[in-house]
Design an enzyme around this catalytic site. Structure first.
Site, PDB file in Angstrom:
ATOM      1  N   CYS A 125       0.787  -1.239   0.000  1.00 11.45           N
ATOM      2  CA  CYS A 125       0.000   0.000   0.000  1.00 11.45           C
ATOM      3  C   CYS A 125       0.817   1.288   0.000  1.00 11.45           C
ATOM      4  CB  CYS A 125      -1.027   0.025   1.123  1.00 11.45           C
ATOM      5  SG  CYS A 125      -0.944  -1.276   2.311  1.00 11.45           S
ATOM      6  N   ARG A 153       6.616 -11.400   5.198  1.00  8.52           N
ATOM      7  CA  ARG A 153       6.119 -11.228   6.559  1.00  8.52           C
ATOM      8  C   ARG A 153       6.739 -12.294   7.445  1.00  8.52           C
ATOM      9  NH1 ARG A 153      -0.326  -9.991   5.520  1.00  8.52           N
ATOM     10  NH2 ARG A 153       0.046  -8.274   4.070  1.00  8.52           N
ATOM     11  N   GLN A 190       0.903 -10.777  -3.417  1.00  4.61           N
ATOM     12  CA  GLN A 190      -0.490 -10.358  -3.332  1.00  4.61           C
ATOM     13  C   GLN A 190      -0.973  -9.851  -4.685  1.00  4.61           C
ATOM     14  OE1 GLN A 190       0.028  -7.433  -0.078  1.00  4.61           O
ATOM     15  NE2 GLN A 190      -1.468  -8.669   1.024  1.00  4.61           N
ATOM     16  N   ASP A 248      -2.665  -7.325  -5.485  1.00  3.49           N
ATOM     17  CA  ASP A 248      -3.013  -6.211  -4.621  1.00  3.49           C
ATOM     18  C   ASP A 248      -3.408  -5.004  -5.455  1.00  3.49           C
ATOM     19  OD1 ASP A 248      -3.302  -4.998  -2.216  1.00  3.49           O
ATOM     20  OD2 ASP A 248      -1.170  -4.807  -1.769  1.00  3.49           O
ATOM     21  N   HIS A 287      -5.076  -0.876  -5.013  1.00  4.07           N
ATOM     22  CA  HIS A 287      -5.570   0.206  -4.167  1.00  4.07           C
ATOM     23  C   HIS A 287      -6.364   1.149  -5.035  1.00  4.07           C
ATOM     24  CE1 HIS A 287      -2.298  -1.594  -1.905  1.00  4.07           C
ATOM     25  NE2 HIS A 287      -3.088  -1.374  -0.880  1.00  4.07           N
ATOM     26  N   LYS A 335     -14.265  -3.586   6.769  1.00  2.00           N
ATOM     27  CA  LYS A 335     -13.846  -4.466   5.680  1.00  2.00           C
ATOM     28  C   LYS A 335     -14.829  -5.596   5.444  1.00  2.00           C
ATOM     29  CE  LYS A 335     -11.134  -7.562   8.596  1.00  2.00           C
ATOM     30  NZ  LYS A 335      -9.893  -8.322   8.755  1.00  2.00           N
ATOM     31  N   HIS A 346      -8.387  -0.931  -0.121  1.00  2.00           N
ATOM     32  CA  HIS A 346      -7.430  -2.008  -0.386  1.00  2.00           C
ATOM     33  C   HIS A 346      -8.251  -3.213  -0.805  1.00  2.00           C
ATOM     34  CE1 HIS A 346      -4.353  -0.351   2.603  1.00  2.00           C
ATOM     35  NE2 HIS A 346      -5.453   0.245   2.985  1.00  2.00           N
TER      36      HIS A 346
END
Length: 650
Positions: A345, A374, A392, A394, A396, A477, A523
């Site tokens: 992000c 992670r 990910q 991912d 945004h 979320k 996200h």
RNA sequence: GCCUCCGUAGCUCAGCUGGUAGAGCGACGCUCUCGUAAAGCGUAGGUCAUCGGUUCAAGUCCGAUCGGAGGCUCCA
């Protein structure tokens, strides 16, 4: 006092019973079958033992193992028998708690001098339990005071702690009084109840494994020995459950990943880090290509960002405050401190911030297949499902407040459509709302965003549960769960509104009014993690990927060496059409080659011999259907194309 | 991270209470040239995860480390 009482049954009918009748009497009065099946009773909405004496006017439902409540009680009672067996077999052992859980039960014990249970112990304990069941001992309820209970359980410190704290309403009745149950000669256990009438009602159970568990789930507390068991209404149900476990083991993606040569976890890399072999990579490439195509169609713009960034970025984003424990440790370079990224992000935020944005650009959707790292706890790492390095899918989305509802609604449709294309059909969602205490953003914004999520869920028609206060501190979320082929639930996609990062990074856009405004950030990840999603796909399909995903779609087998040229020609034709095709030459028997292709779960095995060369055909041995001889290559190609396109039509 | 258990050939596993390793599959070689789920014969392959300790002697006992499994905790 009247000598008769009237009881109301769940269907509204009434039954007159002699005064002093128990719930068991009622069950017997209704019918012998019910009397045999009865486990507990629900009296005026409260679960009671069958031995409970009924009062005039009571509303009573007899509960059997057919109902979830009945099964729950059955498992609870089985847990008691487990404790009874352990205390009997291991002098000096003490016990803590033993609740029913999904599919079974557990009980936590402490053995003297830190002794532990082994698998052999489980067999011994299980044998003892069967003796107790065979003895058909009655479970008897006793109501007493906390003081007396402390006396009774003086040898069992964990029980005393429960009695003193009364913190756990699952174990001690809330009225201040304490109840316990006894059965057999000497076994007593602190318990709220109710229980089945006697141990003879139990039997379809099996002890599964022993594990460590902290007392009260607190890692500062002593580690107890937990024994897990499973218990069912009948042996048939038990067998079915064990069969499901075998099925799950058969589908284990770690095992299949190895058998199908998809990925491996070399010890040299470190825990939780995988390498993708050509066949796994082939599937991944199809997954990623499809994802890119769908995102391109969905007006996402693709970006790339680096794997590390200076500490300042993570300070601004708040990761170092909230997430540092899960981040890989920093690297010192040229006087700066760099961290491997746990999330994408902040990078996407920087792209947004790279110049002034106009409302005309919004919604701005930035997408990246971004690798993150992670530091998962060593005990949490699990194959592809929980790894320390993963990618990910991912994105945004930066939009205005007004755009949020529509954006989230279409986003949810998008997510479900992509998941359907991968073969998932059953969805459930969680809507997590504002935490009680720690959160950022204005209440109005939270309400608006939460409403947007709710409206989107309602429009989509999928079932969802409200997780009140379960949202992250930065925004509400939606998490999307799917059910796989054997009914297991997996959390995959997530869709999160974020009020925090736009604020921390001071994001703005210039509105139609010429003023600066703060955008809303969303996200979202569909696969969640490409690795994890792949792991779930492997288990969902038990390794037998649908044709569009299969690492090898077609395997061509020449009957003998003389058919090699034709096999090469057929394979070349298919490859020219973009299919993943391999040839397995006649170095071993046809039967052996077919077997290997089948074990590898290849969708189409083509056998070519003299007849085929003469007629321009192939023998088609498709996964899950009958062998067809003499199929013209063109016809096979049509069939293959239709099969591959199948997933697009869901 | 914590607890318990586990780590023997590429894979699956055998190896009793300590006396310096076996099978099947796979790989490789030769023979077989074959029409729908395992052809035959042979060969190679292991410092028993790693390091240290106990012992006359350790795959086997002890400790540490690495990796794995199941839990617990964690998963804003």
């Amino acid at each position: 006092m009247a000598d008769q009482i009237t009881i109301t049954l769940p269907d509204g009918s009434c039954r007159v019973m002699a005064n002093g009748s128990t719930a068991a009497d009622l069950a017997a009065d209704i019918g012998p079958g019910l009397a045999r099946a009865a486990l507990v009773a629900e009296v005026n909405g409260i679960e009671r033992d069958l031995a409970t004496t009924l009062d005039d006017g009571d509303e009573v439902a007899i509960v059997t193992a057919d109902s979830p409540r009945g099964l729950y009680t059955l498992r609870h009672s089985t847990a008691h028998v487990l404790a009874q067996a352990v205390l009997d077999l291991y002098p000096g052992a003490t016990f803590a708690i033993g609740p029913p859980i999904e599919d079974g039960f557990y009980y936590d014990f402490a053995l003297p001098e830190g002794q532990t249970f082994s698998d052999e112990d489980l067999e011994r304990i299980e044998a003892k339990m069967r003796e107790i069941v065979a003895a058909d001992q009655a479970f008897e309820r006793h109501d007493t005071t906390a003081g007396e209970a402390l006396e009774l359980f003086s040898a069992h410190p964990y029980k005393c702690e429960i009695i003193r704290s009364k913190a756990d309403p699952g174990e001690v009745s809330t009225e201040g009084a304490v109840s316990y149950y006894s059965n057999g000669d000497s076994f007593v256990d602190l318990c709220r109840g109710p229980h089945v009438p006697s141990t003879g009602r139990l039997g379809a159970f099996k002890l599964m494994r022993v594990a460590g568990a902290y007392w009260r789930g607190d890692e500062r507390q002593p580690m107890l020995q937990r024994i897990y068991g499973t218990a069912w209404a009948s042996d048939k149900d038990l067998r079915a459950h064990l069969h499901r476990l075998e099925e799950a083991a058969r589908r284990d993606h770690r095992r299949l990943a190895h058998e199908l040569d998809l990925v491996s976890w070399p010890e040299e890399l470190g825990s939780g880090l995988a390498v993708w072999h050509p066949r796994g990579a082939a599937v991944r490439q199809v997954m990623e290509d499809y994802s890119r195509k769908r995102h391109a169609d969905g007006d996402y713009q693709f970006v790339y960002t680096p794997h590390i960034a200076k500490s300042g970025l993570w300070e601004t984003s708040g990761h170092l405050d909230y997430y540092a424990d899960s981040m890989y440790p920093p690297m010192e370079l040229d006087g700066a401190t760099y961290y491997p990224k746990p999330m994408n992000c902040p990078f996407h935020v920087l792209i947004y911030k790279s110049r002034q944005r106009s409302y005309r650009e919004l919604p701005l959707r930035l997408f990246e297949l971004g690798a993150v790292y992670r530091y998962e706890l060593s005990g949490a790492v699990h194959g592809l499902l929980r790894s320390r390095g993963f990618t990910q899918d991912d994105a945004h989305i930066f939009c205005t407040k007004d755009q949020t509802v529509d954006e989230i609604s279409s986003l949810l449709d998008f997510v479900l459509s992509v998941l359907r294309a991968f073969g998932f059909g059953e969805f459930e969602a969680n809507l997590s709302t504002k935490p009680e205490e720690k959160y950022v953003g204005a209440d109005d914004d939270w309400d608006a965003a939460t409403d947007a999520l709710r409206v989107a869920l309602d429009r989509s028609g999928i079932a969802y549960e409200l997780d009140e206060g379960g949202g992250a501190f930065y925004g509400p979320k939606i998490d999307i769960h799917v059910r796989d082929a054997i009914g297991r639930r997996w959390q995959l996609s997530t869709l999160q509104v974020d009020f925090q990062l736009p604020q921390r990074f001071d994001l703005e856009y210039v509105g139609a009014d010429g003023q600066r405004h703060r955008p809303v950030m969303v996200h979202r990840a569909l696969f969640g993690s490409v690795e994890r999603f792949f792991g779930v796909l492997i288990e969902h399909y038990a390794g037998a990927f649908p044709t569009w995903l299969a690492p090898v779609q077609v395997e061509v087998l020449p009957v003998a060496e003389t058919h090699d040229d034709y096999a090469v020609a057929v394979a070349g034709r298919l490859r020219g059409e973009g299919y993943r095709v391999e040839i397995r030459p006649a170095e071993e028997s046809l039967g052996a080659r077919i077997r290997k292709a089948k074990v590898e779960k290849v969708p189409y095995v083509l056998v070519v011999g003299d007849d085929d060369i003469a007629n321009g055909t192939v023998g088609v041995n498709a996964r899950g259907s009958e062998v067809e001889r003499g199929v013209p290559v063109d016809r096979f190609l049509e069939r293959l194309a239709a099969d591959v396109d199948e997933h697009e039509r869901v």
